[in-house]
Design a protein around this motif. Structure first.
Motif, mmCIF file in Angstrom:
data_model
loop_
_atom_site.group_PDB
_atom_site.id
_atom_site.type_symbol
_atom_site.label_atom_id
_atom_site.label_comp_id
_atom_site.label_asym_id
_atom_site.label_seq_id
_atom_site.Cartn_x
_atom_site.Cartn_y
_atom_site.Cartn_z
ATOM 1 N N LEU A 130 22.247 32.614 8.554
ATOM 2 C CA LEU A 130 22.168 33.134 9.918
ATOM 3 C C LEU A 130 21.596 32.083 10.876
ATOM 4 C CD1 LEU A 130 20.832 36.685 8.990
ATOM 5 C CD2 LEU A 130 23.184 36.044 9.592
ATOM 6 N N ILE A 131 20.548 31.393 10.452
ATOM 7 C CA ILE A 131 19.970 30.282 11.223
ATOM 8 C C ILE A 131 19.570 29.206 10.206
ATOM 9 C CG2 ILE A 131 18.169 29.531 12.827
ATOM 10 C CD1 ILE A 131 17.924 32.310 13.860
ATOM 11 N N LYS A 132 19.806 27.962 10.563
ATOM 12 C CA LYS A 132 19.477 26.879 9.640
ATOM 13 C C LYS A 132 18.017 26.432 9.732
ATOM 14 C CE LYS A 132 24.168 24.939 9.528
ATOM 15 N NZ LYS A 132 25.004 23.734 9.784
ATOM 16 N N ASP A 133 17.435 26.579 10.904
ATOM 17 C CA ASP A 133 16.077 26.044 11.103
ATOM 18 C C ASP A 133 15.123 27.071 11.702
ATOM 19 O OD1 ASP A 133 17.361 26.208 13.528
ATOM 20 O OD2 ASP A 133 16.455 24.368 14.326
ATOM 21 N N PRO A 134 14.987 28.259 11.110
ATOM 22 C CA PRO A 134 14.096 29.263 11.709
ATOM 23 C C PRO A 134 12.622 28.947 11.450
ATOM 24 C CG PRO A 134 14.948 30.092 9.647
ATOM 25 C CD PRO A 134 15.615 28.751 9.872
ATOM 26 N N THR A 135 11.791 29.322 12.407
ATOM 27 C CA THR A 135 10.338 29.305 12.236
ATOM 28 C C THR A 135 9.847 30.728 12.453
ATOM 29 O OG1 THR A 135 10.135 27.027 13.020
ATOM 30 C CG2 THR A 135 8.152 28.388 13.069
ATOM 31 N N VAL A 136 9.130 31.263 11.482
ATOM 32 C CA VAL A 136 8.691 32.661 11.539
ATOM 33 C C VAL A 136 7.167 32.708 11.543
ATOM 34 C CG1 VAL A 136 8.800 34.926 10.449
ATOM 35 C CG2 VAL A 136 10.745 33.343 10.252
ATOM 36 N N THR A 137 6.608 33.424 12.493
ATOM 37 C CA THR A 137 5.158 33.633 12.559
ATOM 38 C C THR A 137 4.864 35.127 12.529
ATOM 39 O OG1 THR A 137 5.176 33.589 14.978
ATOM 40 C CG2 THR A 137 4.733 31.515 13.839
ATOM 41 N N VAL A 138 3.821 35.494 11.810
ATOM 42 C CA VAL A 138 3.422 36.898 11.679
ATOM 43 C C VAL A 138 1.956 37.015 12.093
ATOM 44 C CG1 VAL A 138 3.159 38.860 10.123
ATOM 45 C CG2 VAL A 138 5.065 37.259 9.799
ATOM 46 N N GLU A 139 1.663 37.965 12.960
ATOM 47 C CA GLU A 139 0.290 38.194 13.413
ATOM 48 C C GLU A 139 -0.085 39.652 13.199
ATOM 49 O OE1 GLU A 139 -1.644 35.851 14.367
ATOM 50 O OE2 GLU A 139 -0.227 34.210 14.723
ATOM 51 N N TYR A 140 -1.345 39.878 12.814
ATOM 52 C CA TYR A 140 -1.861 41.241 12.726
ATOM 53 C C TYR A 140 -2.290 41.705 14.115
ATOM 54 C CZ TYR A 140 -2.320 40.123 7.741
ATOM 55 O OH TYR A 140 -2.089 39.742 6.444
ATOM 56 N N LEU A 141 -2.018 42.966 14.433
ATOM 57 C CA LEU A 141 -2.386 43.482 15.750
ATOM 58 C C LEU A 141 -3.470 44.554 15.703
ATOM 59 C CD1 LEU A 141 1.108 43.744 17.512
ATOM 60 C CD2 LEU A 141 -0.568 41.887 17.618
ATOM 61 N N ASN A 142 -3.614 45.263 14.626
ATOM 62 C CA ASN A 142 -4.598 46.359 14.585
ATOM 63 C C ASN A 142 -5.507 46.299 13.372
ATOM 64 O OD1 ASN A 142 -2.698 47.098 12.623
ATOM 65 N ND2 ASN A 142 -2.998 49.284 12.983
ATOM 66 N N THR A 143 -5.583 45.142 12.717
ATOM 67 C CA THR A 143 -6.433 45.028 11.532
ATOM 68 C C THR A 143 -7.896 45.025 11.953
ATOM 69 O OG1 THR A 143 -4.720 43.715 10.464
ATOM 70 C CG2 THR A 143 -6.905 43.663 9.478
ATOM 71 N N GLY A 144 -8.688 45.900 11.360
ATOM 72 C CA GLY A 144 -10.093 45.986 11.760
ATOM 73 C C GLY A 144 -10.959 46.667 10.722
ATOM 74 N N VAL A 145 -12.277 46.548 10.929
ATOM 75 C CA VAL A 145 -13.265 47.214 10.076
ATOM 76 C C VAL A 145 -14.272 47.905 10.979
ATOM 77 C CG1 VAL A 145 -13.017 45.589 8.172
ATOM 78 C CG2 VAL A 145 -14.703 45.136 9.956
ATOM 79 N N SER A 146 -14.961 48.880 10.421
ATOM 80 C CA SER A 146 -16.003 49.606 11.155
ATOM 81 C C SER A 146 -17.370 49.233 10.585
ATOM 82 C CB SER A 146 -15.790 51.117 11.058
ATOM 83 O OG SER A 146 -14.550 51.491 11.628
ATOM 84 N N VAL A 147 -18.328 48.986 11.476
ATOM 85 C CA VAL A 147 -19.696 48.661 11.069
ATOM 86 C C VAL A 147 -20.616 49.713 11.674
ATOM 87 C CG1 VAL A 147 -21.487 46.900 10.977
ATOM 88 C CG2 VAL A 147 -19.083 46.209 11.078
ATOM 89 N N SER A 167 -15.383 38.466 5.478
ATOM 90 C CA SER A 167 -16.438 38.890 4.561
ATOM 91 C C SER A 167 -17.342 39.913 5.234
ATOM 92 C CB SER A 167 -17.273 37.686 4.111
ATOM 93 O OG SER A 167 -18.073 37.209 5.183
ATOM 94 N N VAL A 168 -18.197 40.536 4.430
ATOM 95 C CA VAL A 168 -19.150 41.499 4.970
ATOM 96 C C VAL A 168 -20.113 40.810 5.926
ATOM 97 C CG1 VAL A 168 -20.754 41.233 3.032
ATOM 98 C CG2 VAL A 168 -20.744 43.362 4.341
ATOM 99 N N LEU A 169 -20.418 39.531 5.689
ATOM 100 C CA LEU A 169 -21.300 38.789 6.592
ATOM 101 C C LEU A 169 -20.615 38.563 7.940
ATOM 102 C CD1 LEU A 169 -22.765 36.126 4.138
ATOM 103 C CD2 LEU A 169 -23.813 38.269 4.902
ATOM 104 N N ASP A 170 -19.305 38.304 7.928
ATOM 105 C CA ASP A 170 -18.566 38.162 9.185
ATOM 106 C C ASP A 170 -18.617 39.455 9.994
ATOM 107 O OD1 ASP A 170 -17.747 35.521 8.616
ATOM 108 O OD2 ASP A 170 -16.075 36.251 7.409
ATOM 109 N N ALA A 171 -18.430 40.578 9.301
ATOM 110 C CA ALA A 171 -18.446 41.876 9.985
ATOM 111 C C ALA A 171 -19.813 42.168 10.588
ATOM 112 C CB ALA A 171 -18.045 42.982 9.013
ATOM 113 N N ILE A 172 -20.881 41.865 9.846
ATOM 114 C CA ILE A 172 -22.231 42.089 10.356
ATOM 115 C C ILE A 172 -22.500 41.187 11.553
ATOM 116 C CG2 ILE A 172 -24.680 41.783 9.797
ATOM 117 C CD1 ILE A 172 -24.025 42.759 6.980
ATOM 118 N N ALA A 173 -22.000 39.954 11.498
ATOM 119 C CA ALA A 173 -22.179 39.037 12.623
ATOM 120 C C ALA A 173 -21.458 39.561 13.866
ATOM 121 C CB ALA A 173 -21.664 37.643 12.258
ATOM 122 N N MET A 174 -20.264 40.110 13.702
ATOM 123 C CA MET A 174 -19.533 40.675 14.838
ATOM 124 C C MET A 174 -20.284 41.853 15.450
ATOM 125 S SD MET A 174 -15.454 40.425 13.887
ATOM 126 C CE MET A 174 -15.565 41.276 12.320
ATOM 127 N N ALA A 175 -21.064 42.547 14.612
ATOM 128 C CA ALA A 175 -21.841 43.691 15.099
ATOM 129 C C ALA A 175 -23.208 43.273 15.628
ATOM 130 C CB ALA A 175 -22.014 44.717 13.981
#
Length: 283
Positions: free
Chosen positions: A146-163, A181-189
């Motif tokens: 269908l295409i010889k040189d495609p570039t595909v990017t995927v992004e998350y839009l609603n991925t999240g955690v609750s703290v 990590s759990v440390l990243d989540a605590i830092a965000m909070a």
């Protein structure tokens, strides 16, 4: 006379012990108490975020031929400018405006773990990382000539955690990362409050229709980094339990020890006891 001196010495010792105990520095406040520069700790294998049902994805296909690549992208939609998602994952308007911007629509993964992709049709995507999905779509496009040189990017839009619990800014936090990590989540909070119980931080995860609970001790680096719940998955809940001091504050008289009136009352009792002892010695 000797008895009187002993009585005053005893009272003085009681006062010193009380004062020192009130100034005691808690040992459960600092993180990673078992770690120093000479210790190497094995870390739990990273768990990349994998696509699940109800996840929202943005998938963009580009090529040297923009018109051909556009066949594989969803229609453009119009959104309001002046709106943005706050730290809790909800939408907050920053003012009224008639301006608009254009962006690509998103895919919502069905309960069966599929998406309906232009030209390629129904694709089963659940269980893949975003890089695996991008490679899969690219392979399908090239494999079908269908295409010889495609570039595909995927992004998350609603991925999240609750703290929740004893953190500065509890809430739901969205992220667009491959692992967190759990440390990243605590830092965000905003980090734990002083009244947060660092030895009993819980990660609650829904697995196979059941709630799996992982208990972590932030003061013990060795056990923390090897805990299966150290790396979070989307929709995990991180709960920081309050310590005993914080729990007492939830009762009617729980904050009594923090008031000036409490210490005045204690001083009055101490003084009355001292006078009583002196009078008994005199007799």
């Amino acid at each position: 006379m000797k008895t009187k001196k002993l009585s005053w010495m005893g009272l003085a010792m009681i006062g010193c012990v009380t004062l020192l105990s009130s100034c005691k520095v808690p040992k459960d406040v600092a993180y990673f108490q078992d770690m120093d520069q000479q210790i190497a700790i094995e870390v739990q294998e990273r768990q990349a975020i994998k696509i699940r049902p109800d996840d929202k994805l943005q998938i963009i296909v580009t090529s040297k031929d923009p018109q051909l690549a556009s066949l594989f992208n969803l229609p453009v939609v119009t959104t309001r400018i002046g709106q943005n998602a706050n730290a809790y994952g909800t939408t907050t308007a920053f003012g009224t405006t008639n301006n608009s911007s254009e962006g690509l629509s998103s895919y919502t993964v069905t309960p069966q773990g599929t998406i309906d992709f232009p030209v390629l049709g129904t694709l089963h995507v659940a269980g893949m990382t975003r890089y695996e999905l991008a490679g899969f779509i690219k392979g399908e496009i090239i494999g079908r000539n269908l295409i010889k040189d495609p570039t595909v990017t995927v992004e998350y839009l609603n991925t999240g955690v609750s703290v929740l619990g004893e953190v500065k800014t509890p809430g739901r936090f969205t992220f667009n990362r491959d692992e967190i990590s759990v440390l990243d989540a605590i830092a965000m909070a905003g980090d734990l409050e002083l009244n947060g119980k660092r030895e009993n931080v819980r990660v609650i995860r829904k697995e196979n229709g059941k709630a799996q609970v992982y208990v972590m001790d932030l003061t013990d680096g060795k056990s923390l980094y090897n805990n299966p719940g150290f790396y979070l998955q989307q929709d995990d809940v991180v709960y920081v339990e309050p310590n005993d001091t914080r729990k007492r504050q939830t009762t009617i008289n729980g904050t009594t020890t923090l008031t000036a009136g409490f210490w005045v009352s204690m001083f009055s009792v101490f003084t009355s006891t001292a006078v009583l002892v002196v009078n008994l010695v005199k007799k």
